[in-house]
Design an enzyme around this catalytic site. Structure first.
Site, PDB file in Angstrom:
ATOM      1  N   ASP A   1       0.819  -1.221   0.000  1.00  0.00           N
ATOM      2  CA  ASP A   1       0.000   0.000   0.000  1.00  0.00           C
ATOM      3  C   ASP A   1       0.849   1.265   0.000  1.00  0.00           C
ATOM      4  O   ASP A   1       0.547   2.230  -0.720  1.00  0.00           O
ATOM      5  CB  ASP A   1      -0.923   0.012   1.219  1.00  0.00           C
ATOM      6  CG  ASP A   1      -2.238  -0.691   0.937  1.00  0.00           C
ATOM      7  OD1 ASP A   1      -2.289  -1.494  -0.011  1.00  0.00           O
ATOM      8  OD2 ASP A   1      -3.212  -0.448   1.671  1.00  0.00           O
TER       9      ASP A   1
ATOM     10  N   ASN B   1      -4.940  -1.987  -4.681  1.00  0.00           N
ATOM     11  CA  ASN B   1      -6.147  -1.952  -3.842  1.00  0.00           C
ATOM     12  C   ASN B   1      -5.884  -1.123  -2.589  1.00  0.00           C
ATOM     13  O   ASN B   1      -6.394  -1.418  -1.510  1.00  0.00           O
ATOM     14  CB  ASN B   1      -6.581  -3.375  -3.468  1.00  0.00           C
ATOM     15  CG  ASN B   1      -8.014  -3.424  -2.948  1.00  0.00           C
ATOM     16  OD1 ASN B   1      -8.785  -2.480  -3.112  1.00  0.00           O
ATOM     17  ND2 ASN B   1      -8.372  -4.530  -2.314  1.00  0.00           N
TER      18      ASN B   1
ATOM     19  N   ASP C   1     -10.742  -2.433  11.772  1.00  0.00           N
ATOM     20  CA  ASP C   1      -9.715  -3.346  11.276  1.00  0.00           C
ATOM     21  C   ASP C   1      -9.416  -4.473  12.255  1.00  0.00           C
ATOM     22  O   ASP C   1      -8.794  -5.475  11.883  1.00  0.00           O
ATOM     23  CB  ASP C   1      -8.424  -2.582  10.964  1.00  0.00           C
ATOM     24  CG  ASP C   1      -8.520  -1.786   9.672  1.00  0.00           C
ATOM     25  OD1 ASP C   1      -9.465  -2.034   8.889  1.00  0.00           O
ATOM     26  OD2 ASP C   1      -7.664  -0.914   9.441  1.00  0.00           O
TER      27      ASP C   1
ATOM     28  N   GLU D   1     -11.230  -4.111   1.588  1.00  0.00           N
ATOM     29  CA  GLU D   1     -10.563  -4.832   0.501  1.00  0.00           C
ATOM     30  C   GLU D   1     -11.441  -5.944  -0.064  1.00  0.00           C
ATOM     31  O   GLU D   1     -11.309  -6.338  -1.224  1.00  0.00           O
ATOM     32  CB  GLU D   1      -9.225  -5.393   0.986  1.00  0.00           C
ATOM     33  CG  GLU D   1      -8.110  -4.373   1.093  1.00  0.00           C
ATOM     34  CD  GLU D   1      -8.151  -3.513   2.333  1.00  0.00           C
ATOM     35  OE1 GLU D   1      -7.154  -2.826   2.609  1.00  0.00           O
ATOM     36  OE2 GLU D   1      -9.188  -3.501   3.050  1.00  0.00           O
TER      37      GLU D   1
ATOM     38  N   HIS E   1      -5.640  -9.049   3.188  1.00  0.00           N
ATOM     39  CA  HIS E   1      -4.581  -9.268   4.161  1.00  0.00           C
ATOM     40  C   HIS E   1      -5.111  -9.523   5.559  1.00  0.00           C
ATOM     41  O   HIS E   1      -4.574 -10.369   6.294  1.00  0.00           O
ATOM     42  CB  HIS E   1      -3.632  -8.064   4.165  1.00  0.00           C
ATOM     43  CG  HIS E   1      -4.295  -6.745   4.429  1.00  0.00           C
ATOM     44  ND1 HIS E   1      -3.833  -5.848   5.351  1.00  0.00           N
ATOM     45  CD2 HIS E   1      -5.411  -6.159   3.892  1.00  0.00           C
ATOM     46  CE1 HIS E   1      -4.602  -4.774   5.368  1.00  0.00           C
ATOM     47  NE2 HIS E   1      -5.567  -4.943   4.495  1.00  0.00           N
ATOM     48  N   ARG E   2      -6.151  -8.826   5.966  1.00  0.00           N
ATOM     49  CA  ARG E   2      -6.644  -8.986   7.336  1.00  0.00           C
ATOM     50  C   ARG E   2      -7.366 -10.317   7.527  1.00  0.00           C
ATOM     51  O   ARG E   2      -7.339 -10.886   8.620  1.00  0.00           O
ATOM     52  CB  ARG E   2      -7.534  -7.810   7.731  1.00  0.00           C
ATOM     53  CG  ARG E   2      -6.818  -6.474   7.603  1.00  0.00           C
ATOM     54  CD  ARG E   2      -7.114  -5.505   8.707  1.00  0.00           C
ATOM     55  NE  ARG E   2      -6.364  -4.267   8.498  1.00  0.00           N
ATOM     56  CZ  ARG E   2      -5.122  -4.061   8.889  1.00  0.00           C
ATOM     57  NH1 ARG E   2      -4.479  -5.017   9.536  1.00  0.00           N
ATOM     58  NH2 ARG E   2      -4.513  -2.908   8.654  1.00  0.00           N
TER      59      ARG E   2
ATOM     60  N   LYS F   1       0.312  -6.421   1.802  1.00  0.00           N
ATOM     61  CA  LYS F   1      -0.380  -5.131   1.700  1.00  0.00           C
ATOM     62  C   LYS F   1      -0.034  -4.219   2.873  1.00  0.00           C
ATOM     63  O   LYS F   1       0.113  -3.002   2.695  1.00  0.00           O
ATOM     64  CB  LYS F   1      -1.884  -5.363   1.640  1.00  0.00           C
ATOM     65  CG  LYS F   1      -2.707  -4.138   1.285  1.00  0.00           C
ATOM     66  CD  LYS F   1      -4.160  -4.537   1.090  1.00  0.00           C
ATOM     67  CE  LYS F   1      -4.923  -3.434   0.371  1.00  0.00           C
ATOM     68  NZ  LYS F   1      -5.000  -2.182   1.096  1.00  0.00           N
TER      69      LYS F   1
END
Length: 421
Positions: free
Chosen positions: A54, A96, A299, A327, A376-377, A402
């Site tokens: 990112d 993204n 998040d 995302e 990613h999360r 990311k």
């Protein structure tokens, strides 16, 4: 799910997990500081910055816009700003990276000429129309397709008009931050008025404010829904990026799941980011609160949801509608992943996610491949399930790049073993 993409299986881990890990710098703070430093007139330096997919997208775009960027070490960055941005020779591709495309869409009004900002197939499904509507109302001509999602085309006039701008932060507080970040360079003082009394992720607006003020911006409020920003420009400075609180949540959860002790080098009180509040919630594990309002810790919700699956409570997560436009649709992704591990572990009611905790989950879990949806999360949070359950595989493990390229390495330092297939 049948897939031909690479996967990583968590084979086993010592219990409890103990050791020291390195948490990277905050993505949210790094991308804000990169843009503000680029808009100064002079040389600024960032220390502790995150270097990931990112932030690389942000730095590449800023370079295309005429900003000179140098690395003095892996996490120390110098930027030479001129207080303006040049028209790039090509479109800005931002993958993204939501923060990058949203912040730069407003910033590109400082360019004299047309700028196209685009991203990957996931970005092209993420709504940005509230920001576009506000920019057009403010006299900045920007267009997007009828979908209301990128690509964005900015017809810059080389300046930000300023004045009063109304903006909705229902979908994302980043729309508000985008307008705030460029306001000090406007032709006149700017007042940003929020369309709603309560928005999610208010803490991230405070992060925006803190970064701006570190570079000399003047911001004041006479009520909760208005931000008055003076026409000060930005002053170069040395700025230290704090570690990423969202990344820290994975290790705080790992401590609770395994009864371990993991040294991050920071305490929860050292973070200004809102996701640090998840640490307090985790302290009650296995009896997590039965109702968790996730509006200000968005998040951290995938991490908390996976932790809740091993707890003794049924937990309803509310205030998380914005997770549908991250995302990926994170509500759907977490729901799908938990039910792959054990059918009935999670349900969805409207935009609420309900997780039915099962302290015996390691005995009942099914071997499965978690579909991360390139998020990613989702990958990092569901890796935690593999610490307790056998046969958990994570699809597209490299998507952690990311925000946390070293995630798998840091877990391995704690003794966690993996198999790539």
């Amino acid at each position: 799910m049948t897939t031909t993409s690479p996967t990583i299986e968590i084979l086993c881990s010592p219990l409890p997990l103990c050791g020291k890990v390195a948490v990277p710098g905050s993505k949210s703070i790094t991308n804000r500081a990169l843009l503000v430093a680029a808009l100064t007139t002079g040389t600024s330096s960032l220390s502790g910055a995150l270097v990931s997919d990112d932030t690389r997208y942000m730095m590449k775009a800023l370079t295309q816009l005429g900003v000179r960027i140098n690395f003095s070490s892996d996490t120390n960055i110098e930027l030479d700003g001129t207080g303006s941005l040049k028209q790039p020779s090509d479109s800005l591709y931002l993958g993204n990276a939501g923060t990058a495309i949203r912040f730069l869409t407003a910033a590109c009004a400082l360019v004299e000429g047309k700028v196209v900002l685009n991203g990957d197939e996931h970005m092209q499904k993420r709504p940005i129309h509230p920001l576009i509507d506000s920019l057009n109302t403010a006299g900045i001509h920007v267009t997007v397709p009828s979908s209301g999602c990128p690509p964005c085309t900015v017809y810059g006039q080389g300046f930000i008009p300023g004045g009063t701008i109304n903006i909705s932060g229902t979908l994302s507080s980043q729309f508000i931050s985008s307008l705030m970040l460029v306001a000090p360079l406007s032709k006149r003082a700017t007042t940003i008025k929020l369309a709603e009394d309560n928005i999610g992720a208010l803490g991230y607006i405070e992060i925006t404010r803190a970064v701006m003020e570190a570079f000399g911006a003047h911001i004041y409020q006479d009520d909760e829904n208005s931000f008055h920003i003076a026409r000060t420009g930005y002053t170069p400075c040395h700025f230290r990026v704090e570690p990423d609180a969202s990344a820290a949540t994975y290790f705080w959860a790992a401590e609770k799941l395994t009864g371990g002790k993991i040294d991050l080098g920071y305490t929860p009180n050292d973070f200004s980011q809102p996701d640090a509040a998840a640490h307090r919630l985790m302290q009650s594990f296995p009896s997590l609160p039965t109702l968790i309002d996730g509006a200000q810790i968005q998040d951290a919700i995938p991490t908390l949801a996976v932790l809740a699956a091993f707890g003794s409570s049924t937990v309803r997560f509310t205030g998380i509608a914005n997770l549908r436009v991250k995302e990926c649709d994170r509500i759907a992704a977490v729901h799908k992943g938990l039910n792959c591990i054990k059918p009935g572990l999670a349900t969805i009611e409207g935009d609420d996610l309900i997780v039915v905790g099962d302290p015996a989950l390691p005995k009942h879990a099914h071997p499965c491949t978690i579909d991360t949806m390139s998020d990613h999360r989702i990958a990092m949070s569901f890796a935690l399930a593999g610490l307790k359950c056998r046969g958990i595989k994570i699809s597209e493990p490299d998507c952690v790049g990311k925000t946390f390229p070293g995630y798998w390495t840091e877990l391995s330092k704690l003794g966690v073993l993996f198999s790539y297939t």
